[in-house]
Design an enzyme around this catalytic site. Structure first.
Site, PDB file in Angstrom:
ATOM      1  CG  HIS A   1      76.372  42.474 163.158  1.00 47.95           C
ATOM      2  ND1 HIS A   1      75.709  41.918 162.092  1.00 47.95           N
ATOM      3  CD2 HIS A   1      76.395  41.524 164.117  1.00 47.95           C
ATOM      4  CE1 HIS A   1      75.339  40.695 162.393  1.00 47.95           C
ATOM      5  NE2 HIS A   1      75.750  40.420 163.622  1.00 47.95           N
TER       6      HIS A   1
ATOM      7  CG  HIS B   1      78.390  40.058 168.164  1.00 49.27           C
ATOM      8  ND1 HIS B   1      77.166  39.820 168.731  1.00 49.27           N
ATOM      9  CD2 HIS B   1      78.302  39.592 166.882  1.00 49.27           C
ATOM     10  CE1 HIS B   1      76.372  39.213 167.842  1.00 49.27           C
ATOM     11  NE2 HIS B   1      77.044  39.068 166.720  1.00 49.27           N
TER      12      HIS B   1
HETATM   13  P1  5GP Z   1      74.724  37.481 164.315  1.00 50.81           P
HETATM   14  O1  5GP Z   1      74.300  36.108 164.757  1.00 50.81           O
HETATM   15  O2  5GP Z   1      74.163  37.833 162.964  1.00 50.81           O
HETATM   16  O3  5GP Z   1      76.203  37.721 164.433  1.00 50.81           O
HETATM   17  O4  5GP Z   1      74.139  38.467 165.410  1.00 50.81           O
HETATM   18  C1  5GP Z   1      72.950  39.165 165.294  1.00 50.81           C
HETATM   19  C2  5GP Z   1      72.707  39.797 166.636  1.00 50.81           C
HETATM   20  O5  5GP Z   1      71.711  40.778 166.496  1.00 50.81           O
HETATM   21  C3  5GP Z   1      72.212  38.801 167.708  1.00 50.81           C
HETATM   22  O6  5GP Z   1      73.110  38.792 168.802  1.00 50.81           O
HETATM   23  C4  5GP Z   1      70.837  39.333 168.092  1.00 50.81           C
HETATM   24  O7  5GP Z   1      70.583  39.227 169.474  1.00 50.81           O
HETATM   25  C5  5GP Z   1      70.880  40.772 167.631  1.00 50.81           C
HETATM   26  N1  5GP Z   1      69.598  41.289 167.201  1.00 50.81           N
HETATM   27  C6  5GP Z   1      68.705  40.660 166.382  1.00 50.81           C
HETATM   28  N2  5GP Z   1      67.637  41.458 166.184  1.00 50.81           N
HETATM   29  C7  5GP Z   1      67.870  42.607 166.878  1.00 50.81           C
HETATM   30  C8  5GP Z   1      67.120  43.809 167.043  1.00 50.81           C
HETATM   31  O8  5GP Z   1      66.021  43.987 166.503  1.00 50.81           O
HETATM   32  N3  5GP Z   1      67.659  44.774 167.833  1.00 50.81           N
HETATM   33  C9  5GP Z   1      68.890  44.604 168.437  1.00 50.81           C
HETATM   34  N4  5GP Z   1      69.320  45.619 169.186  1.00 50.81           N
HETATM   35  N5  5GP Z   1      69.619  43.493 168.288  1.00 50.81           N
HETATM   36  C10 5GP Z   1      69.117  42.500 167.513  1.00 50.81           C
END
Ligand code: 5GP
Ligand code: ZN
Length: 135
Positions: A100, A102
């Site tokens: 993903h 951001h």
């Molecule tokens: P990472 O740290 O893997 O780059 O980011 C994962 C992101 O996914 C985090 O910013 C977190 O807030 C978001 N996230 C985690 N679980 C969920 C969820 O169930 N729904 C949504 N919409 N975002 C999520």
């Protein structure tokens, strides 16, 4: 679809999310814990762990949708800038193992600050790293 992947469940409609864009390959939805107002995530529909594993087509469609969302953030939310962030593996803060990006709108008065302090390096250290990475 990968078992136990929350983003695959969002793609499948098995978990709720505030979706904001969708095409054949890609969806965008609001991050559940936004860093700023309008913080969105863009993901390929097909499960792939992260940058190291994602097929080029998934990377392309994801970045194209990220640009579309960034434009809406500027035009509709009035942000002054945008950060794109990808985290690949826990060492780089990845917590959800479905690739993903951001898309984080930035406002002049928002609370985000750079988490990094640049290393103090000599020219030969730059050259050495460059040699290892070149071609
Ligand atoms: P990472 O740290 O893997 O780059 O980011 C994962 C992101 O996914 C985090 O910013 C977190 O807030 C978001 N996230 C985690 N679980 C969920 C969820 O169930 N729904 C949504 N919409 N975002 C999520
Ligand atoms: Zn997944």
């Amino acid at each position: 679809m990968a078992d136990d992947c929350i983003f695959c469940k969002i793609v499948a409609g098995e978990m709720p999310a505030h979706r904001i864009a969708e095409d054949d390959r890609t969806i965008a939805f609001m991050d559940i814990n936004p860093w700023t107002r309008g913080h969105a995530l863009v993901i390929p529909k097909e499960h792939t762990r992260n940058l190291w594993e994602a097929p080029i087509a998934a990377l392309e469609s994801t970045i194209a949708m990220a640009q579309q969302i960034a434009t809406r953030q500027r035009d509709r939310l009035g942000c002054a800038g945008v950060n794109l962030l990808n985290c690949t593996e826990p060492a780089a803060w990845q917590t959800v193992f479905h690739y993903h990006v951001h898309v984080i709108p930035r406002y002049e008065d928002d609370p985000l600050r750079l988490p990094a302090k640049p290393l103090e390096v000599e020219q030969d250290e730059l050259a050495e790293a460059a040699e290892e990475l070149r071609g």
